[in-house]
Design an enzyme around this catalytic site. Structure first.
Site, PDB file in Angstrom:
ATOM      1  N   LYS A   9       0.825  -1.218   0.000  1.00  0.00           N
ATOM      2  CA  LYS A   9       0.000   0.000   0.000  1.00  0.00           C
ATOM      3  C   LYS A   9       0.862   1.271   0.000  1.00  0.00           C
ATOM      4  CE  LYS A   9      -4.007  -2.230   2.190  1.00  0.00           C
ATOM      5  NZ  LYS A   9      -5.046  -2.123   3.269  1.00  0.00           N
ATOM      6  N   TYR A  49     -12.216  -2.874  -3.904  1.00  0.00           N
ATOM      7  CA  TYR A  49     -12.820  -2.845  -2.558  1.00  0.00           C
ATOM      8  C   TYR A  49     -14.352  -2.824  -2.624  1.00  0.00           C
ATOM      9  CZ  TYR A  49      -8.377  -2.271  -0.029  1.00  0.00           C
ATOM     10  OH  TYR A  49      -7.140  -2.474   0.543  1.00  0.00           O
ATOM     11  N   ARG A  85      -1.714 -14.258   4.460  1.00  0.00           N
ATOM     12  CA  ARG A  85      -2.545 -13.586   5.480  1.00  0.00           C
ATOM     13  C   ARG A  85      -1.900 -13.712   6.864  1.00  0.00           C
ATOM     14  NH1 ARG A  85      -7.151 -10.440   4.091  1.00  0.00           N
ATOM     15  NH2 ARG A  85      -8.033 -11.073   6.085  1.00  0.00           N
ATOM     16  N   THR A  91      -5.547  -6.946  10.729  1.00  0.00           N
ATOM     17  CA  THR A  91      -5.795  -5.676  10.035  1.00  0.00           C
ATOM     18  C   THR A  91      -5.249  -4.477  10.813  1.00  0.00           C
ATOM     19  OG1 THR A  91      -7.824  -6.667   9.172  1.00  0.00           O
ATOM     20  CG2 THR A  91      -7.629  -4.273   9.010  1.00  0.00           C
ATOM     21  N   ARG A 102       2.485  -6.347   9.193  1.00  0.00           N
ATOM     22  CA  ARG A 102       1.732  -5.195   9.718  1.00  0.00           C
ATOM     23  C   ARG A 102       2.294  -4.726  11.053  1.00  0.00           C
ATOM     24  NH1 ARG A 102      -4.198  -7.091   7.450  1.00  0.00           N
ATOM     25  NH2 ARG A 102      -4.219  -5.719   5.616  1.00  0.00           N
ATOM     26  N   ASN A 112      -2.187   0.300   6.621  1.00  0.00           N
ATOM     27  CA  ASN A 112      -1.645  -0.921   7.217  1.00  0.00           C
ATOM     28  C   ASN A 112      -0.758  -1.722   6.254  1.00  0.00           C
ATOM     29  OD1 ASN A 112      -3.697  -1.823   5.608  1.00  0.00           O
ATOM     30  ND2 ASN A 112      -4.844  -2.836   7.228  1.00  0.00           N
ATOM     31  N   HIS A 115      -2.135  -5.491   1.500  1.00  0.00           N
ATOM     32  CA  HIS A 115      -3.416  -6.172   1.261  1.00  0.00           C
ATOM     33  C   HIS A 115      -3.114  -7.589   0.786  1.00  0.00           C
ATOM     34  CE1 HIS A 115      -7.355  -7.235  -0.394  1.00  0.00           C
ATOM     35  NE2 HIS A 115      -6.667  -7.769  -1.386  1.00  0.00           N
ATOM     36  N   GLU A 126      -9.423 -10.869  -7.642  1.00  0.00           N
ATOM     37  CA  GLU A 126      -8.492  -9.740  -7.452  1.00  0.00           C
ATOM     38  C   GLU A 126      -7.285  -9.824  -8.393  1.00  0.00           C
ATOM     39  OE1 GLU A 126      -7.632  -9.813  -3.255  1.00  0.00           O
ATOM     40  OE2 GLU A 126      -9.668  -9.182  -2.718  1.00  0.00           O
TER      41      GLU A 126
HETATM   42  O1  CDP Z   1      -7.193  -5.881   4.734  1.00  0.00           O
HETATM   43  P1  CDP Z   1      -7.980  -6.835   5.601  1.00  0.00           P
HETATM   44  O2  CDP Z   1      -8.617  -7.972   4.824  1.00  0.00           O
HETATM   45  O3  CDP Z   1      -7.173  -7.310   6.770  1.00  0.00           O
HETATM   46  O4  CDP Z   1      -9.164  -5.963   6.275  1.00  0.00           O
HETATM   47  P2  CDP Z   1     -10.643  -5.634   5.784  1.00  0.00           P
HETATM   48  O5  CDP Z   1     -11.517  -5.698   6.979  1.00  0.00           O
HETATM   49  O6  CDP Z   1     -11.026  -6.440   4.591  1.00  0.00           O
HETATM   50  O7  CDP Z   1     -10.562  -4.096   5.367  1.00  0.00           O
HETATM   51  C1  CDP Z   1      -9.942  -3.707   4.161  1.00  0.00           C
HETATM   52  C2  CDP Z   1      -9.087  -2.503   4.438  1.00  0.00           C
HETATM   53  O8  CDP Z   1      -9.917  -1.404   4.800  1.00  0.00           O
HETATM   54  C3  CDP Z   1      -8.123  -2.639   5.623  1.00  0.00           C
HETATM   55  O9  CDP Z   1      -6.935  -3.315   5.302  1.00  0.00           O
HETATM   56  C4  CDP Z   1      -7.868  -1.187   5.988  1.00  0.00           C
HETATM   57  O10 CDP Z   1      -6.900  -0.580   5.118  1.00  0.00           O
HETATM   58  C5  CDP Z   1      -9.224  -0.550   5.701  1.00  0.00           C
HETATM   59  N1  CDP Z   1     -10.049  -0.392   6.909  1.00  0.00           N
HETATM   60  C6  CDP Z   1     -10.196   0.883   7.456  1.00  0.00           C
HETATM   61  O11 CDP Z   1      -9.642   1.850   6.929  1.00  0.00           O
HETATM   62  N2  CDP Z   1     -10.949   1.051   8.597  1.00  0.00           N
HETATM   63  C7  CDP Z   1     -11.570   0.007   9.155  1.00  0.00           C
HETATM   64  N3  CDP Z   1     -12.318   0.200  10.255  1.00  0.00           N
HETATM   65  C8  CDP Z   1     -11.448  -1.282   8.616  1.00  0.00           C
HETATM   66  C9  CDP Z   1     -10.674  -1.455   7.478  1.00  0.00           C
HETATM   67 MG    MG Z   2     -10.200  -7.963   3.464  1.00  0.00          MG
END
Ligand code: CDP
Ligand code: MG
Length: 138
Positions: A9, A49, A85, A91, A102, A112, A115, A126
């Site tokens: 990112k 997204y 992962r 996250t 992370r 973070n 992805h 994706e």
């Molecule tokens: O990336 P990951 O699959 O771990 O998390 P996700 O729940 O699928 O969310 C996608 C991305 O959205 C996260 O990696 C964060 O960059 C962002 N995010 C955020 O900005 N605020 C949140 N409360 C949750 C996610």
């Molecule tokens: Mg995700």
């Protein structure tokens, strides 16, 4: 051999962590099958997204993800989706285990660092947002 999509990112790119992060993927035996540097626009972010559209964090997430260059990669290896992962960690870096990408490189729960696809279905979807079949060396 399983394939997964990874994005390094804008925060990690800006902080010059690209090389260290790629080293960690190669360090667990994964192979790079495709890689490119690009900057997302709002349309590309909305496709990638799509499942997050309407969430309270969606607009700031898109603003962050379009703020600078990212590295998109297809990584390949046994159990690659799950292993990437695990290597990335939770996250929110405050909850991520020691030694994860992370924990080492993320700024906060939005910025973070990385992805990764979370299932075979999302990996297939994706990967083809960012790469043509002819760009994937598997
Ligand atoms: O990336 P990951 O699959 O771990 O998390 P996700 O729940 O699928 O969310 C996608 C991305 O959205 C996260 O990696 C964060 O960059 C962002 N995010 C955020 O900005 N605020 C949140 N409360 C949750 C996610
Ligand atoms: Mg995700």
């Amino acid at each position: 051999m399983e394939k997964t999509l990874v994005l390094i990112k804008p925060d990690a790119f800006e902080a010059h962590h690209v090389g260290d992060i790629i080293k960690m993927y190669e360090g667990i035996g994964l192979r790079i099958a495709a890689m490119k540097l690009l900057q997302m626009d709002e349309r590309l972010a909305s496709i990638h997204y799509a499942e997050h559209i309407g969430r309270p964090y969606y607009e700031p997430l898109v603003s962050f993800m379009t703020s600078g260059p990212i590295v998109a990669m297809v990584l390949m290896g046994e159990d690659a989706i799950h292993r990437v992962r695990e290597l990335h960690g939770k996250t929110n870096p405050a909850e991520a285990a020691d030694g994860t990408i992370r924990k080492l490189y993320a700024t906060d729960g939005r910025k973070n660092a990385v992805h990764a696809s979370d299932s075979p279905e999302s990996a297939n979807r994706e990967i083809h947002i960012f790469f043509n079949e002819t760009e994937i060396y598997d």
